[in-house]
Write an enzyme that holds these catalytic residues in place. Sequence first.
Site, short mmCIF file in Angstrom:
data_model
loop_
_atom_site.label_atom_id
_atom_site.label_comp_id
_atom_site.label_asym_id
_atom_site.label_seq_id
_atom_site.Cartn_x
_atom_site.Cartn_y
_atom_site.Cartn_z
N LYS A 89 -36.35 70.27 -48.96
CA LYS A 89 -35.48 70.27 -47.78
C LYS A 89 -36.31 70.37 -46.50
CE LYS A 89 -34.89 75.30 -48.18
NZ LYS A 89 -34.04 76.34 -48.78
N TYR A 147 -46.28 77.75 -16.02
CA TYR A 147 -44.99 77.96 -15.37
C TYR A 147 -44.74 79.43 -15.07
CZ TYR A 147 -43.45 73.18 -16.47
OH TYR A 147 -43.30 71.83 -16.54
C1 LIG Z 1 -34.89 77.07 -49.72
C2 LIG Z 1 -34.41 77.54 -51.04
C3 LIG Z 1 -35.31 77.75 -52.10
C4 LIG Z 1 -36.81 77.70 -51.94
O1 LIG Z 1 -37.28 78.98 -51.61
P1 LIG Z 1 -38.85 79.26 -51.42
O2 LIG Z 1 -38.90 80.70 -51.03
O3 LIG Z 1 -39.29 78.36 -50.33
O4 LIG Z 1 -39.51 78.97 -52.70
C5 LIG Z 1 -34.77 78.03 -53.35
N1 LIG Z 1 -33.44 78.13 -53.54
C6 LIG Z 1 -32.56 77.98 -52.52
C7 LIG Z 1 -31.10 78.14 -52.80
C8 LIG Z 1 -33.00 77.70 -51.24
O5 LIG Z 1 -32.13 77.56 -50.24
#
Ligand SMILES: *Cc1c(COP(=O)(O)O)cnc(C)c1O
Length: 368
Positions: A38, A264
Site C-alpha cells: 500500500k 521564511y
Molecule cells: C499496513 C498494514 C500491515 C503492515 O504492517 P507493517 O507494520 O508495515 O508490517 C499489516 N496489516 C494491516 C491490516 C495493515 O493495515
Amino acid sequence: MPKATETVLEINLKYLEQNYKYLKSKLQPKTMFLAVVKAFAYGSDQVQIAKKITELGADYLAVAYTSEGVAIRKAGIQTPILVLHPQEVNFEEIVAYNLEPSIYSDRVLNQFIAYASSINKQNYPIHLKFNTGLNRLGFLEVDIDQIIKKITETEAIKVASAFSHMAASEDLTEKEFTDQQIQCFKTISNTLDGLLGYSPIKHMCNTSGILNYPDAHFNMVRSGIGLYGFGNDVKYDVYLKPIASLKTVISQLHYLEPNQSVGYNMAYKVTNKMITATLPVGHADGIGRIYGNQKGFVFINGKKAPILGNTCMDMIMVNVTNIDCKEGDEVIVFNETYTADALATAAGTISYELVTGISQRVKRVFNF
Ligand SMILES: *Cc1c(COP(=O)(O)O)cnc(C)c1O
C-alpha cells in the site's frame, strides 16, 4: 549508483530480497507471506516492488485502496491482491480487476453480497476482518453467527481468509494485551471453521508480529515495513536493510554574518559567521515542517548538517559551516547508514510516516 545530481529516491531491490528472505526465515515453511504494498509500497514504487516480491515467492499482496490494486493489475501482475479498506463505490473495479475485498462490517458485507449476487458471481473471494482490540476496522467475535449465516445463505461469495490486526506488536510492554488479541483471534478462527465447514486462511501478524510473536503466525503473515528495511527495533538493523535512499544536491552555498537570518519568517537567526547550503527538497517532497528548526538533518560528505529555520515547499537550508563541501555535492537525507528511522525519530515521528510521505514528484531510480 552514480552520485545524485538532483533529488532522487533510490530503491535497492537487492535489499528487498534480503529483507524478504530474512522475514521468511522466521516463518514455518508452510506459512504464507503477504506483502503489503500500500501507499506506493511505503513510498517506493508499488509496481516494481509487487513484481519483485512476487518473483521472490510472496503468496499475496495487500493494498489499502482499490486504486492501488488496479495500478498493480494494470502492470500485469496476477498475484492475489487483498484490498484492506474498500468502500461500496469501489466494488465494480474490485471485481473487474480481480481484487479481493476486506469485509469489515455488516454494512459492507450486505453491500458486497448484493453486488456480487447482482452480477451472478459465485464463490467470489472475500476476507473477513475481525477487531480484536485495535478498534479500527472489523467485526467482533459476537457477530460471527450472524455473518456466517449470511455468507452460507449465498453462493456469491466465499471466505478466502479471516484476519485481525495487532495494536502494539512492536511494544513488548504491551505483550499481555497482544496475547489477549491472539487468544481472541484463535477463538474466532475455531468458531469460524466450525460454522463455515471449511478452513479459510488465518492471519494477524504484521512485521513486528512476525518478529515478536512466532506462535501467532497462523497460515499467513502480512509484512510491510520489514520488507522496506525497518524492524521497529535496533536489534534488527543488521538483518533488515532500508531499501530506499533519499538523495539530493547542494544548489547554492551562502556565507552569512551575525544578525542575518535564514528562510521564511526569519526563523533562524545567525549568531556567528555561518555557511549554509540550500537543497532542492522541501515539504512538498515529504520533508515536512516538523523537520525544520534543527530537529531534522542531512548528511554531506559523511557529516551531519542540521536543517535551519522553516522547511520551505521546495527547499531546505542546512548548516554546513564545519563541513568541507561545495555546490553540486551529493547530500544524503536518508539511506541504509543514515536511516529514515533515525531522522523520523529525531523529529518525533516514525519511519512509516517519513517514507510513505516522499511525494510522487521525487524521481525514483532503481538498483536491480
Ligand atoms: C499496513 C498494514 C500491515 C503492515 O504492517 P507493517 O507494520 O508495515 O508490517 C499489516 N496489516 C494491516 C491490516 C495493515 O493495515
